[in-house]
Write a protein that holds these residues in place. Structure first.
Motif, PDB file in Angstrom:
ATOM      1  N   ALA A  39      32.442  33.646  47.045  1.00 32.19           N
ATOM      2  CA  ALA A  39      33.059  32.931  45.929  1.00 32.19           C
ATOM      3  C   ALA A  39      32.905  31.421  46.106  1.00 32.19           C
ATOM      4  O   ALA A  39      32.573  30.703  45.157  1.00 32.19           O
ATOM      5  N   LEU A  40      33.144  30.942  47.324  1.00 31.65           N
ATOM      6  CA  LEU A  40      32.997  29.508  47.603  1.00 31.65           C
ATOM      7  C   LEU A  40      31.539  29.089  47.485  1.00 31.65           C
ATOM      8  O   LEU A  40      31.223  28.029  46.920  1.00 31.65           O
ATOM      9  N   LEU A  41      30.634  29.915  48.014  1.00 28.04           N
ATOM     10  CA  LEU A  41      29.207  29.600  47.928  1.00 28.04           C
ATOM     11  C   LEU A  41      28.763  29.497  46.477  1.00 28.04           C
ATOM     12  O   LEU A  41      28.042  28.559  46.099  1.00 28.04           O
ATOM     13  N   LEU A  42      29.193  30.435  45.648  1.00 30.05           N
ATOM     14  CA  LEU A  42      28.807  30.422  44.241  1.00 30.05           C
ATOM     15  C   LEU A  42      29.383  29.191  43.532  1.00 30.05           C
ATOM     16  O   LEU A  42      28.727  28.587  42.676  1.00 30.05           O
ATOM     17  N   PHE A  43      30.597  28.813  43.890  1.00 28.20           N
ATOM     18  CA  PHE A  43      31.210  27.609  43.306  1.00 28.20           C
ATOM     19  C   PHE A  43      30.423  26.357  43.689  1.00 28.20           C
ATOM     20  O   PHE A  43      30.162  25.487  42.849  1.00 28.20           O
ATOM     21  N   VAL A  44      30.022  26.262  44.964  1.00 33.55           N
ATOM     22  CA  VAL A  44      29.249  25.100  45.425  1.00 33.55           C
ATOM     23  C   VAL A  44      27.888  25.062  44.729  1.00 33.55           C
ATOM     24  O   VAL A  44      27.439  24.002  44.263  1.00 33.55           O
ATOM     25  N   LEU A  45      27.215  26.217  44.638  1.00 28.14           N
ATOM     26  CA  LEU A  45      25.914  26.261  43.966  1.00 28.14           C
ATOM     27  C   LEU A  45      26.045  25.856  42.502  1.00 28.14           C
ATOM     28  O   LEU A  45      25.200  25.129  41.976  1.00 28.14           O
ATOM     29  N   THR A  46      27.104  26.328  41.839  1.00 28.22           N
ATOM     30  CA  THR A  46      27.323  25.957  40.433  1.00 28.22           C
ATOM     31  C   THR A  46      27.532  24.453  40.306  1.00 28.22           C
ATOM     32  O   THR A  46      26.976  23.803  39.413  1.00 28.22           O
ATOM     33  N   LEU A  74      31.133  35.138  35.011  1.00 37.07           N
ATOM     34  CA  LEU A  74      31.315  36.588  34.939  1.00 37.07           C
ATOM     35  C   LEU A  74      32.040  37.106  36.176  1.00 37.07           C
ATOM     36  O   LEU A  74      32.985  37.899  36.080  1.00 37.07           O
ATOM     37  N   ARG A  75      31.601  36.660  37.346  1.00 33.42           N
ATOM     38  CA  ARG A  75      32.180  37.152  38.602  1.00 33.42           C
ATOM     39  C   ARG A  75      33.596  36.637  38.813  1.00 33.42           C
ATOM     40  O   ARG A  75      34.438  37.336  39.369  1.00 33.42           O
ATOM     41  N   SER A  76      33.874  35.430  38.364  1.00 32.65           N
ATOM     42  CA  SER A  76      35.177  34.827  38.610  1.00 32.65           C
ATOM     43  C   SER A  76      36.251  35.329  37.663  1.00 32.65           C
ATOM     44  O   SER A  76      37.417  35.485  38.056  1.00 32.65           O
ATOM     45  N   PHE A  77      35.884  35.595  36.414  1.00 34.49           N
ATOM     46  CA  PHE A  77      36.907  35.872  35.407  1.00 34.49           C
ATOM     47  C   PHE A  77      36.793  37.242  34.737  1.00 34.49           C
ATOM     48  O   PHE A  77      37.736  37.677  34.081  1.00 34.49           O
ATOM     49  N   LEU A  78      35.653  37.929  34.878  1.00 35.93           N
ATOM     50  CA  LEU A  78      35.490  39.197  34.178  1.00 35.93           C
ATOM     51  C   LEU A  78      35.321  40.363  35.140  1.00 35.93           C
ATOM     52  O   LEU A  78      36.247  41.127  35.373  1.00 35.93           O
ATOM     53  N   PHE A  79      34.126  40.504  35.710  1.00 33.36           N
ATOM     54  CA  PHE A  79      33.858  41.661  36.556  1.00 33.36           C
ATOM     55  C   PHE A  79      33.156  41.225  37.837  1.00 33.36           C
ATOM     56  O   PHE A  79      32.321  40.329  37.823  1.00 33.36           O
ATOM     57  N   LEU A  97      28.787  51.756  44.607  1.00 31.90           N
ATOM     58  CA  LEU A  97      28.849  50.381  44.118  1.00 31.90           C
ATOM     59  C   LEU A  97      29.731  50.391  42.879  1.00 31.90           C
ATOM     60  O   LEU A  97      29.407  51.054  41.891  1.00 31.90           O
ATOM     61  N   ILE A  98      30.838  49.692  42.937  1.00 33.95           N
ATOM     62  CA  ILE A  98      31.825  49.774  41.872  1.00 33.95           C
ATOM     63  C   ILE A  98      31.992  48.435  41.174  1.00 33.95           C
ATOM     64  O   ILE A  98      31.562  47.396  41.674  1.00 33.95           O
ATOM     65  N   LEU A  99      32.627  48.474  40.017  1.00 31.35           N
ATOM     66  CA  LEU A  99      32.987  47.261  39.296  1.00 31.35           C
ATOM     67  C   LEU A  99      34.492  47.055  39.371  1.00 31.35           C
ATOM     68  O   LEU A  99      35.269  48.010  39.259  1.00 31.35           O
ATOM     69  N   VAL A 100      34.873  45.785  39.529  1.00 29.47           N
ATOM     70  CA  VAL A 100      36.283  45.406  39.608  1.00 29.47           C
ATOM     71  C   VAL A 100      36.621  44.540  38.406  1.00 29.47           C
ATOM     72  O   VAL A 100      35.939  43.547  38.138  1.00 29.47           O
ATOM     73  N   ASN A 101      37.641  44.931  37.668  1.00 26.88           N
ATOM     74  CA  ASN A 101      38.107  44.156  36.512  1.00 26.88           C
ATOM     75  C   ASN A 101      38.945  42.988  37.028  1.00 26.88           C
ATOM     76  O   ASN A 101      40.049  43.171  37.535  1.00 26.88           O
ATOM     77  N   LYS A 102      38.409  41.754  36.895  1.00 30.75           N
ATOM     78  CA  LYS A 102      39.076  40.578  37.466  1.00 30.75           C
ATOM     79  C   LYS A 102      40.236  40.062  36.614  1.00 30.75           C
ATOM     80  O   LYS A 102      41.083  39.327  37.109  1.00 30.75           O
ATOM     81  N   PHE A 103      40.263  40.403  35.330  1.00 31.49           N
ATOM     82  CA  PHE A 103      41.287  39.843  34.454  1.00 31.49           C
ATOM     83  C   PHE A 103      42.407  40.839  34.135  1.00 31.49           C
ATOM     84  O   PHE A 103      43.351  40.494  33.430  1.00 31.49           O
ATOM     85  N   HIS A 104      42.319  42.068  34.663  1.00 24.68           N
ATOM     86  CA  HIS A 104      43.318  43.090  34.323  1.00 24.68           C
ATOM     87  C   HIS A 104      44.727  42.654  34.726  1.00 24.68           C
ATOM     88  O   HIS A 104      45.693  42.860  33.981  1.00 24.68           O
ATOM     89  N   TYR A 105      44.846  42.071  35.911  1.00 22.25           N
ATOM     90  CA  TYR A 105      46.160  41.637  36.391  1.00 22.25           C
ATOM     91  C   TYR A 105      46.443  40.164  36.090  1.00 22.25           C
ATOM     92  O   TYR A 105      47.476  39.643  36.502  1.00 22.25           O
ATOM     93  N   GLY A 106      45.534  39.511  35.389  1.00 19.16           N
ATOM     94  CA  GLY A 106      45.730  38.104  35.067  1.00 19.16           C
ATOM     95  C   GLY A 106      44.525  37.269  35.446  1.00 19.16           C
ATOM     96  O   GLY A 106      43.686  37.683  36.247  1.00 19.16           O
ATOM     97  N   VAL A 107      44.434  36.092  34.855  1.00 18.27           N
ATOM     98  CA  VAL A 107      43.329  35.176  35.124  1.00 18.27           C
ATOM     99  C   VAL A 107      43.682  34.323  36.333  1.00 18.27           C
ATOM    100  O   VAL A 107      44.760  33.715  36.396  1.00 18.27           O
ATOM    101  N   ARG A 108      42.761  34.278  37.293  1.00 18.18           N
ATOM    102  CA  ARG A 108      42.971  33.502  38.511  1.00 18.18           C
ATOM    103  C   ARG A 108      41.857  32.475  38.678  1.00 18.18           C
ATOM    104  O   ARG A 108      40.710  32.731  38.313  1.00 18.18           O
ATOM    105  N   LEU A 109      42.215  31.338  39.244  1.00 17.80           N
ATOM    106  CA  LEU A 109      41.227  30.310  39.527  1.00 17.80           C
ATOM    107  C   LEU A 109      40.311  30.798  40.645  1.00 17.80           C
ATOM    108  O   LEU A 109      40.790  31.365  41.641  1.00 17.80           O
ATOM    109  N   PRO A 110      38.993  30.604  40.508  1.00 13.82           N
ATOM    110  CA  PRO A 110      38.082  31.032  41.564  1.00 13.82           C
ATOM    111  C   PRO A 110      38.326  30.263  42.852  1.00 13.82           C
ATOM    112  O   PRO A 110      38.864  29.161  42.847  1.00 13.82           O
TER     113      PRO A 110
END
Length: 327
Positions: A29-36, A114-119, A138-151
């Motif tokens: 997550a941190l790596l993706l944030f830095v790359l972005t 997509l990874r931070s806020f959706l799936f 290999l599964i998908l995780v719903n990131k917004f089901h329990y609420g929106v979180r800052l990456p």
């Protein structure tokens, strides 16, 4: 800038190489944030500085060529050799270090959002959730089901659905928050959860179970058939494995010492009983006798929640698993 970009790419390769070789623990997550962030800076520089500078240089070339031709025409020379189009195209061409940074920004940004806020994809590494989830799923995780979180910092900024008993949840492992774990929610705040003599009790009520059949469990050693049961937690029914000859005694053995609110738990030779504190959850694996879970390392705080797992999108060893939805 090309030298700086080369250094940044070398640092990225070194980081990924050390991560792959196990020299250090990576944080995707941190790596993706830095790359972005880095590619966004290059994209802004390209849009507002480098691209306008290249366009100006190409236009200056055209203007100078037009003036030269006008000067020669005034002298009676109407036929002028030389095609400046290749030179103009070369001036307009984006250098490699911008192509591999600014050019990647839109793609990386989409993946980040997509990874931070959706799936988010997640791979099942162990057999603790058999038979619901198999090793290699290999599964998908719903990131917004329990609420929106800052990456990265994982702070909830918008609430959504409450966590319910029976949910399959991915969370940051309390012993090592850099690692994601997946278990089933057995207890929510205020619940008294007891696992005694291989039976689960919620607030003094036995969780309903029905025998199904024997399931071939090849996730551990030895690989044997184990009794499979349907179990109901809340309004959700799922399957569990129970090994009749398993040791019933559990003890707190968190690697970094006593876990928070450990005083809420009672350990006996028959099992363990815990009162779930506010803002925490009690997690169990469906493979009850092959799962290291809240019975050992305690409660999962709300800030550790990653999301709700719901779909197997791939298993390269068992293609029939693709498209499996689960509770």
């Amino acid at each position: 800038m090309s030298a700086l970009t080369g250094v940044l790419y070398a640092a990225l390769v070194a980081y990924l190489g050390g991560w792959y070789l196990g020299r250090w623990t990576g944080n995707f997550a941190l790596l993706l944030f830095v790359l972005t962030s880095v590619t966004m800076l290059y994209w802004l520089a390209e849009r507002f500085h480098f691209a306008p500078a290249r366009n100006k240089a190409a236009q200056d070339l055209l203007d100078n060529d037009a003036k030269r031709r006008q000067t020669l025409a005034a002298q009676g020379i109407n036929r002028v050799d030389g095609d400046i189009e290749p030179a103009r195209q070369q001036l307009l061409q984006q250098p490699w270090w911008l192509d591999w940074t600014a050019g990647l920004f839109p793609v990386i940004l989409i993946v980040f959002l997509l990874r931070s806020f959706l799936f988010e994809p997640f791979k099942i590494p162990s057999g603790s959730m058999v038979p619901t989830l198999l090793v290699g799923d290999l599964i998908l995780v719903n990131k917004f089901h329990y609420g929106v979180r800052l990456p990265v910092i994982n702070k909830k900024i918008v609430a959504n659905n409450d966590v319910k008993r029976g949910d399959v949840m991915v969370f940051r492992y309390p012993e090592d928050p850099s690692t994601d774990f997946i278990k089933r929610v057995a207890g929510i705040p205020g619940d008294e959860v007891a696992y005694v003599n291989q039976k689960l009790y919620i607030n003094g009520q036995l969780a309903p179970t029905q025998p199904v059949d024997n399931f071939y469990d090849d996730s551990g050693s030895p690989r044997v058939y184990r009794p499979r049961f349907n179990e109901k937690l809340g309004d959700k029914q799922h399957q569990i494995l129970v090994r009749p000859d398993a040791q019933a005694y559990f003890r707190a053995d968190r690697a970094d010492g006593p876990f928070p609110f450990q005083e809420n738990c009672r350990y006996t030779i028959e099992g363990v009983t815990c009162k779930v504190p506010a803002g925490h959850y009690y997690m169990l694996g469906d493979n009850r006798d092959n799962s290291r879970d809240s019975r050992f390392w305690g409660f999962v705080p709300d800030e550790n929640i990653v999301g709700k797992a719901f779909l197997v999108w791939m298993n390269f060893g068992n293609l029939k698993r693709i498209g499996t939805f689960f509770n």
